[in-house]
Design a protein around this motif. Structure first.
Motif, PDB file in Angstrom:
ATOM      1  N   UNK A  33       0.116  -0.960  -0.281  1.00 15.71           N
ATOM      2  CA  UNK A  33      -0.346  -0.131   0.158  1.00 15.71           C
ATOM      3  C   UNK A  33       0.414   1.161  -0.190  1.00 15.71           C
ATOM      4  N   UNK A  34       2.060   1.787   0.749  1.00 16.13           N
ATOM      5  CA  UNK A  34       2.585   2.637   0.860  1.00 16.13           C
ATOM      6  C   UNK A  34       3.500   3.436  -0.829  1.00 16.13           C
ATOM      7  N   UNK A  35       4.167   2.251  -1.161  1.00 15.01           N
ATOM      8  CA  UNK A  35       4.214   2.763  -2.292  1.00 15.01           C
ATOM      9  C   UNK A  35       3.139   3.185  -3.547  1.00 15.01           C
ATOM     10  N   UNK A  36       2.072   1.981  -3.491  1.00  8.84           N
ATOM     11  CA  UNK A  36       1.191   2.682  -4.411  1.00  8.84           C
ATOM     12  C   UNK A  36       0.666   3.785  -3.671  1.00  8.84           C
ATOM     13  N   UNK A  37      -0.003   4.247  -2.964  1.00  5.67           N
ATOM     14  CA  UNK A  37      -0.972   5.599  -2.280  1.00  5.67           C
ATOM     15  C   UNK A  37       0.280   6.626  -2.934  1.00  5.67           C
ATOM     16  N   UNK A  38       1.754   6.705  -2.323  1.00  5.70           N
ATOM     17  CA  UNK A  38       2.477   7.363  -2.611  1.00  5.70           C
ATOM     18  C   UNK A  38       3.394   7.804  -4.148  1.00  5.70           C
ATOM     19  N   UNK A  39       2.464   7.022  -4.872  1.00  3.19           N
ATOM     20  CA  UNK A  39       2.774   7.126  -6.804  1.00  3.19           C
ATOM     21  C   UNK A  39       2.229   8.148  -7.256  1.00  3.19           C
ATOM     22  N   UNK A  40       0.637   7.251  -6.598  1.00  2.59           N
ATOM     23  CA  UNK A  40      -0.797   7.869  -6.522  1.00  2.59           C
ATOM     24  C   UNK A  40      -0.522   9.842  -6.106  1.00  2.59           C
ATOM     25  N   UNK A  41      -0.737   9.696  -5.211  1.00  2.00           N
ATOM     26  CA  UNK A  41      -0.230  11.512  -4.932  1.00  2.00           C
ATOM     27  C   UNK A  41       0.620  12.027  -5.657  1.00  2.00           C
ATOM     28  N   UNK A  42       2.129  11.381  -5.821  1.00  2.00           N
ATOM     29  CA  UNK A  42       2.859  11.854  -6.621  1.00  2.00           C
ATOM     30  C   UNK A  42       2.737  11.846  -8.297  1.00  2.00           C
ATOM     31  N   UNK A  43       1.449  11.710  -8.496  1.00  2.00           N
ATOM     32  CA  UNK A  43       1.229  11.030 -10.132  1.00  2.00           C
ATOM     33  C   UNK A  43       0.753  12.449 -10.119  1.00  2.00           C
ATOM     34  N   UNK A  44      -0.436  12.276  -9.176  1.00  2.00           N
ATOM     35  CA  UNK A  44      -1.716  13.717  -8.748  1.00  2.00           C
ATOM     36  C   UNK A  44      -1.407  14.503  -8.988  1.00  2.00           C
ATOM     37  N   UNK A  45      -0.450  14.937  -7.744  1.00  2.00           N
ATOM     38  CA  UNK A  45      -0.287  16.715  -7.014  1.00  2.00           C
ATOM     39  C   UNK A  45       1.331  16.405  -7.376  1.00  2.00           C
ATOM     40  N   UNK A  46       1.154  16.640  -8.669  1.00  2.00           N
ATOM     41  CA  UNK A  46       3.368  16.533  -8.854  1.00  2.00           C
ATOM     42  C   UNK A  46       3.941  18.148  -8.083  1.00  2.00           C
ATOM     43  N   UNK A  47       4.458  18.613  -7.376  1.00  2.00           N
ATOM     44  CA  UNK A  47       5.302  20.080  -7.836  1.00  2.00           C
ATOM     45  C   UNK A  47       6.100  19.880  -8.634  1.00  2.00           C
ATOM     46  N   UNK A  48       5.475  21.581  -9.102  1.00  2.00           N
ATOM     47  CA  UNK A  48       6.092  22.821  -9.888  1.00  2.00           C
ATOM     48  C   UNK A  48       6.823  23.587  -9.795  1.00  2.00           C
ATOM     49  N   UNK A  49       7.535  23.768 -10.157  1.00  2.00           N
ATOM     50  CA  UNK A  49       8.544  24.488 -10.308  1.00  2.00           C
ATOM     51  C   UNK A  49       8.081  26.159  -9.503  1.00  2.00           C
ATOM     52  N   UNK A  50       8.873  26.232  -8.572  1.00  2.00           N
ATOM     53  CA  UNK A  50       8.662  27.545  -7.959  1.00  2.00           C
ATOM     54  C   UNK A  50       7.354  27.104  -6.845  1.00  2.00           C
ATOM     55  N   UNK A  51       6.855  25.912  -7.156  1.00  2.00           N
ATOM     56  CA  UNK A  51       5.442  25.494  -6.122  1.00  2.00           C
ATOM     57  C   UNK A  51       6.104  24.868  -4.838  1.00  2.00           C
TER      58      UNK A  51
END
Length: 132
Positions: free
Chosen positions: A112-130
């Protein structure tokens, strides 16, 4: 349900401690819960609160791990945030993560940990300056 609740909460806490470790120098423990069981629990009425707590805890853990690294001599953060979750109600965050897992069913076979982490990474990536 108490055993599931305890496992999920402890998993979130455990994941928070390893989120910032990218060196691989020490083996770290991840919650051994399969993502498919988490997915099922999140869809049940009794599991939604625990699901929300796990996702929020994992997100908080990543944020705190990244911010705890500190700043360099120039005052800039030493780690650029990877996940930038805006203020989002738990139910909305759960819905997004479950939608991502529904679209990535291969990830339900893993932990579960890596799956939810990857979901958050795909859904809410940081952008330059964010920032978080």
């Amino acid at each position: 349900m108490n055993k599931l609740r305890t496992t999920l909460l402890l998993g979130a806490i455990g994941f928070a401690g390893i989120a910032g470790n990218t060196t691989g120098a020490h083996a770290q423990r991840l919650t051994a819960m399969q993502a498919s069981k988490f997915f099922q629990a999140c869809q049940s009425r009794g599991g939604q609160t625990v699901c929300d707590a796990y996702i929020s805890g994992l997100s908080d853990g990543v944020t705190l791990s990244e911010s705890s690294v500190g700043k360099g001599a120039d005052g800039k953060p030493l780690v650029v945030p990877a996940i930038c979750v805006p203020p989002t109600p738990g139910a909305a965050l759960r819905s997004k993560v479950l939608g991502w897992l529904s679209s990535h069913t291969d990830r339900l076979k893993g932990d579960v940990g890596p799956a939810v982490h990857d979901a958050l990474l795909d859904l809410y990536p940081c952008h330059a300056g964010a920032g978080k």
